[in-house]
Design a protein around this motif. Structure first.
Motif, PDB file in Angstrom:
ATOM      1  N   ASP A 254       0.831  -1.213   0.000  1.00 44.58           N
ATOM      2  CA  ASP A 254       0.000   0.000   0.000  1.00 44.58           C
ATOM      3  C   ASP A 254       0.862   1.258   0.000  1.00 44.58           C
ATOM      4  N   VAL A 255       1.957   1.240   0.758  1.00 44.82           N
ATOM      5  CA  VAL A 255       2.853   2.392   0.807  1.00 44.82           C
ATOM      6  C   VAL A 255       3.582   2.552  -0.518  1.00 44.82           C
ATOM      7  N   LEU A 256       4.053   1.468  -1.086  1.00 48.56           N
ATOM      8  CA  LEU A 256       4.722   1.525  -2.385  1.00 48.56           C
ATOM      9  C   LEU A 256       3.804   2.152  -3.440  1.00 48.56           C
ATOM     10  N   ARG A 257       2.578   1.714  -3.473  1.00 50.74           N
ATOM     11  CA  ARG A 257       1.634   2.210  -4.481  1.00 50.74           C
ATOM     12  C   ARG A 257       1.311   3.682  -4.265  1.00 50.74           C
ATOM     13  N   HIS A 258       1.105   4.057  -3.009  1.00 47.57           N
ATOM     14  CA  HIS A 258       0.774   5.456  -2.728  1.00 47.57           C
ATOM     15  C   HIS A 258       1.941   6.385  -3.078  1.00 47.57           C
ATOM     16  N   VAL A 259       3.135   6.026  -2.631  1.00 50.36           N
ATOM     17  CA  VAL A 259       4.306   6.883  -2.833  1.00 50.36           C
ATOM     18  C   VAL A 259       4.637   7.030  -4.314  1.00 50.36           C
ATOM     19  N   THR A 260       4.645   5.931  -5.047  1.00 52.74           N
ATOM     20  CA  THR A 260       4.982   6.012  -6.470  1.00 52.74           C
ATOM     21  C   THR A 260       3.923   6.804  -7.249  1.00 52.74           C
ATOM     22  N   ALA A 261       2.648   6.621  -6.900  1.00 59.18           N
ATOM     23  CA  ALA A 261       1.590   7.367  -7.579  1.00 59.18           C
ATOM     24  C   ALA A 261       1.698   8.864  -7.292  1.00 59.18           C
ATOM     25  N   GLU A 262       1.981   9.204  -6.033  1.00 63.46           N
ATOM     26  CA  GLU A 262       2.100  10.607  -5.649  1.00 63.46           C
ATOM     27  C   GLU A 262       3.293  11.269  -6.330  1.00 63.46           C
ATOM     28  N   LEU A 263       4.423  10.594  -6.362  1.00 61.11           N
ATOM     29  CA  LEU A 263       5.609  11.166  -6.998  1.00 61.11           C
ATOM     30  C   LEU A 263       5.430  11.288  -8.505  1.00 61.11           C
ATOM     31  N   ARG A 264       4.811  10.304  -9.124  1.00 61.28           N
ATOM     32  CA  ARG A 264       4.566  10.368 -10.569  1.00 61.28           C
ATOM     33  C   ARG A 264       3.604  11.519 -10.898  1.00 61.28           C
ATOM     34  N   ARG A 265       2.649  11.758 -10.002  1.00 58.30           N
ATOM     35  CA  ARG A 265       1.721  12.872 -10.209  1.00 58.30           C
ATOM     36  C   ARG A 265       2.432  14.213 -10.038  1.00 58.30           C
ATOM     37  N   GLU A 266       3.261  14.322  -8.980  1.00 59.68           N
ATOM     38  CA  GLU A 266       3.959  15.576  -8.702  1.00 59.68           C
ATOM     39  C   GLU A 266       5.035  15.884  -9.733  1.00 59.68           C
ATOM     40  N   GLN A 267       5.738  14.851 -10.166  1.00 55.54           N
ATOM     41  CA  GLN A 267       6.850  15.039 -11.097  1.00 55.54           C
ATOM     42  C   GLN A 267       6.872  13.840 -12.058  1.00 55.54           C
ATOM     43  N   PRO A 268       6.186  13.965 -13.205  1.00 57.69           N
ATOM     44  CA  PRO A 268       6.065  12.829 -14.135  1.00 57.69           C
ATOM     45  C   PRO A 268       7.401  12.257 -14.611  1.00 57.69           C
ATOM     46  N   GLY A 269       8.469  13.039 -14.506  1.00 56.72           N
ATOM     47  CA  GLY A 269       9.774  12.564 -14.938  1.00 56.72           C
ATOM     48  C   GLY A 269      10.499  11.726 -13.901  1.00 56.72           C
ATOM     49  N   THR A 270       9.794  11.293 -12.850  1.00 55.80           N
ATOM     50  CA  THR A 270      10.387  10.428 -11.827  1.00 55.80           C
ATOM     51  C   THR A 270      10.275   8.976 -12.264  1.00 55.80           C
ATOM     52  N   TRP A 271      11.373   8.246 -12.147  1.00 55.73           N
ATOM     53  CA  TRP A 271      11.387   6.832 -12.532  1.00 55.73           C
ATOM     54  C   TRP A 271      11.820   5.977 -11.341  1.00 55.73           C
TER      55      TRP A 271
END
Length: 267
Positions: A89-106
């Motif tokens: 749940d934490v992995l999914r939330h964090v990756t979704a939030e970072l991708r939303r904030e900065q789409p260039g995050t991999w």
């Protein structure tokens, strides 16, 4: 007043290892001499277990705290003893939030001896290495992971780390051990400090018994734990300013055998 450690712990890159990734003979001699006196040596590193094979050739036994405290590895048996993983749940939330904030995050993830990364994520050291494979983000966050890596190729390091810290909040622990815009994310509360505390608890020791050597921000939590408990937190001469700020002592650089020099001075 003289002080003698009951446990010696050290970071690897920029600390125990010289710039050519070798360990100085003087350092190995000190580790062996203290070991003969009954003082164990523990590695505490951001490296995953699969990156410990080369150091195992010179430090053949003992415990290594890997993935910034998330994994405890028996070097002799090359066996994972304990792992504190990040929940799905934490992995999914964090990756979704970072991708939303900065789409260039991999993203990439560490699973014990395995490493998975998105196709666009550019590994610096793991190209074509065993246990390394490309995966989709959905696949990577479908199981608990020892460490989540978030990288940005264009943003400045500090700007990106601040962004990651805001997105993660108190859901996980964020640190950094390189000059790149690379955030290393562990389970909430997990750090080199908690990893070392676990090792010490198994041995009946505490922070007052520890001398710990480090150089980068992912060592700060361990420095604070050792210092607050009355041990010695030793920054390398090449250490990051954040590390120097919380050190009890400063030694020579990693290329000047700083670990060996300090240990010799304690005898």
């Amino acid at each position: 007043m003289s002080w003698t450690p009951k446990l010696i712990a050290s970071d690897m890159d920029g600390t125990l290892l010289r710039s050519d990734e070798t360990v100085a003979p003087a350092t190995l001699e000190q580790i062996a001499a203290w070991g003969d006196d009954g003082v164990p040596f523990v590695l505490a590193t951001g490296r995953p277990p699969r990156w410990m094979l080369s150091i195992r050739e010179v430090v053949r036994e003992g415990v290594a705290v890997c993935c910034n405290g998330a994994v405890q590895l028996d070097l002799g048996r090359f066996e994972v003893l304990h792992e504190h993983a990040i929940d799905v749940d934490v992995l999914r939330h964090v990756t979704a939030e970072l991708r939303r904030e900065q789409p260039g995050t991999w993203f990439a993830v560490e699973y014990g001896l395995e490493f998975r990364h998105e196709p666009v994520y550019q590994p610096r050291w793991d190209v074509d290495a065993p246990g390394v494979a490309v995966a989709t983000l959905e696949e990577m966050v479908s199981a608990p992971a020892a460490k989540l890596l978030a990288r940005h190729e264009d943003l400045p390091r500090e700007e990106f780390l601040d962004l990651v810290a805001r997105a993660v909040g108190d859901r996980a622990t964020v640190t950094n051990s390189s000059s790149d815009a690379l955030a290393e994310i562990s389970a909430q509360g997990v750090s080199k400090a908690t990893g070392l505390a676990d090792v010490c608890a198994d041995l009946g020791l505490g922070p007052a018994d520890v001398v710990f050597f480090g150089d980068m921000p992912n060592d700060v939590a361990a420095f604070e734990w050792v210092r607050a408990g009355g041990g010695r937190a030793v920054a390398m001469g090449n250490a990051h300013p954040d590390v120097l700020a919380v050190a009890t002592d400063v030694t020579a650089t990693n290329d000047e055998d700083g670990v060996a020099r300090f240990l010799a001075g304690l005898r």
